[in-house]
Design a protein around this motif. Structure first.
Motif, mmCIF file in Angstrom:
data_model
loop_
_atom_site.group_PDB
_atom_site.id
_atom_site.type_symbol
_atom_site.label_atom_id
_atom_site.label_comp_id
_atom_site.label_asym_id
_atom_site.label_seq_id
_atom_site.Cartn_x
_atom_site.Cartn_y
_atom_site.Cartn_z
ATOM 1 N N TYR A 1 -2.961 2.648 -28.098
ATOM 2 C CA TYR A 1 -1.805 3.485 -27.789
ATOM 3 C C TYR A 1 -0.553 3.147 -28.590
ATOM 4 C CZ TYR A 1 -4.548 5.460 -24.061
ATOM 5 O OH TYR A 1 -5.515 6.140 -23.363
ATOM 6 N N GLY A 2 -0.723 2.352 -29.615
ATOM 7 C CA GLY A 2 0.435 2.010 -30.422
ATOM 8 C C GLY A 2 0.015 1.643 -31.821
ATOM 9 N N GLY A 3 0.967 1.222 -32.590
ATOM 10 C CA GLY A 3 0.714 0.858 -33.974
ATOM 11 C C GLY A 3 0.168 -0.543 -34.105
ATOM 12 N N ASP B 1 -3.937 4.343 -18.084
ATOM 13 C CA ASP B 1 -4.653 4.233 -19.357
ATOM 14 C C ASP B 1 -3.858 3.405 -20.370
ATOM 15 O OD1 ASP B 1 -6.750 5.828 -18.434
ATOM 16 O OD2 ASP B 1 -5.930 7.659 -19.301
ATOM 17 N N VAL B 2 -2.587 3.732 -20.523
ATOM 18 C CA VAL B 2 -1.776 3.059 -21.538
ATOM 19 C C VAL B 2 -1.525 1.609 -21.167
ATOM 20 C CG1 VAL B 2 0.432 3.027 -22.767
ATOM 21 C CG2 VAL B 2 -0.706 5.210 -22.301
ATOM 22 N N ILE B 3 -1.075 1.357 -19.940
ATOM 23 C CA ILE B 3 -0.691 -0.017 -19.606
ATOM 24 C C ILE B 3 -1.900 -0.933 -19.538
ATOM 25 C CG2 ILE B 3 -0.616 0.109 -17.057
ATOM 26 C CD1 ILE B 3 2.298 -1.465 -18.054
ATOM 27 N N ASP B 4 -2.974 -0.490 -18.883
ATOM 28 C CA ASP B 4 -4.133 -1.369 -18.727
ATOM 29 C C ASP B 4 -4.822 -1.637 -20.060
ATOM 30 O OD1 ASP B 4 -3.551 -1.354 -16.026
ATOM 31 O OD2 ASP B 4 -5.269 -0.136 -15.443
ATOM 32 N N THR B 5 -4.950 -0.608 -20.885
ATOM 33 C CA THR B 5 -5.596 -0.794 -22.192
ATOM 34 C C THR B 5 -4.747 -1.695 -23.088
ATOM 35 O OG1 THR B 5 -6.680 1.348 -22.011
ATOM 36 C CG2 THR B 5 -6.491 0.409 -24.222
#
Length: 180
Positions: free
Chosen positions: A176-178, A129-133
């Motif tokens: 998933y980040g700022g 989820d995190v890496i692909d998005t």
């Protein structure tokens, strides 16, 4: 001898090449599992998930920055999943669609740990989820993404995803980040 001086000669059979890519992918999958395990053991699941999110997010930014530059250098717009696939750094030779749920060497490895480490049933697909998005958000600067099927879910034989326009991504705000 530097890599520019290293000459590769000969050929190997495709089965051997696939096997070698999957061996390397298994090592990465094991590293992610043990990285996660140490964090969970030391900080608990909630804090571990936050640390993993941060680490994988930063990995995705570094990776997609490089792929975006590579795409631009190749004359691509770097704004679509198709352009991302043209420059991807994943050795897809090791992802064998005919193997169904085991087509992904990461998932094949990670599922081995689900019974003994139930918390990993959440953290394994969280990586995807995190890496692909983050990859598509940072690469395209306008798209986001949702995995709608993942082979780590019982009964799934492939991974499927949807891409969509995102105002947040256009404004540099990633899932998933700022800020970018």
């Amino acid at each position: 001898m530097g890599k520019e001086q290293f000459e590769i000669t000969g050929t190997i059979d495709k089965k051997e090449a696939v096997d070698q890519v999957r061996k390397a992918s298994r090592q990465f999958a094991l590293l992610y599992f043990y990285f996660s395990k140490v964090l969970v053991d030391n900080f608990g699941e909630e804090k571990a998930k936050e640390l993993i999110r941060r680490a994988v997010f930063e990995l995705a930014l570094d990776r997609s920055d490089k792929l975006r530059k590579k795409a631009k250098a190749a004359g691509l717009a770097a704004d679509s999943p198709e352009d991302f696939r043209k420059v991807t750094d994943i050795p897809f030779l090791g992802w064998v669609p005919e193997w169904g749920e085991d087509h992904c060497p990461y998932a094949e490895t990670w599922r081995e740990y689900f019974d003994d480490y139930p918390w990993f049933k959440t953290l394994a697909p969280f990586y995807c989820d995190v890496i692909d998005t983050t990859n598509i958000e940072n690469f395209s600067k306008h798209l986001s993404h949702k995995i709608t099927q993942n082979v780590m879910t019982p009964g799934a034989t492939s991974c499927k995803r949807e891409y969509f326009e995102s105002q947040d991504v256009k404004e540099g705000k990633y899932t998933y980040g700022g800020q970018s």
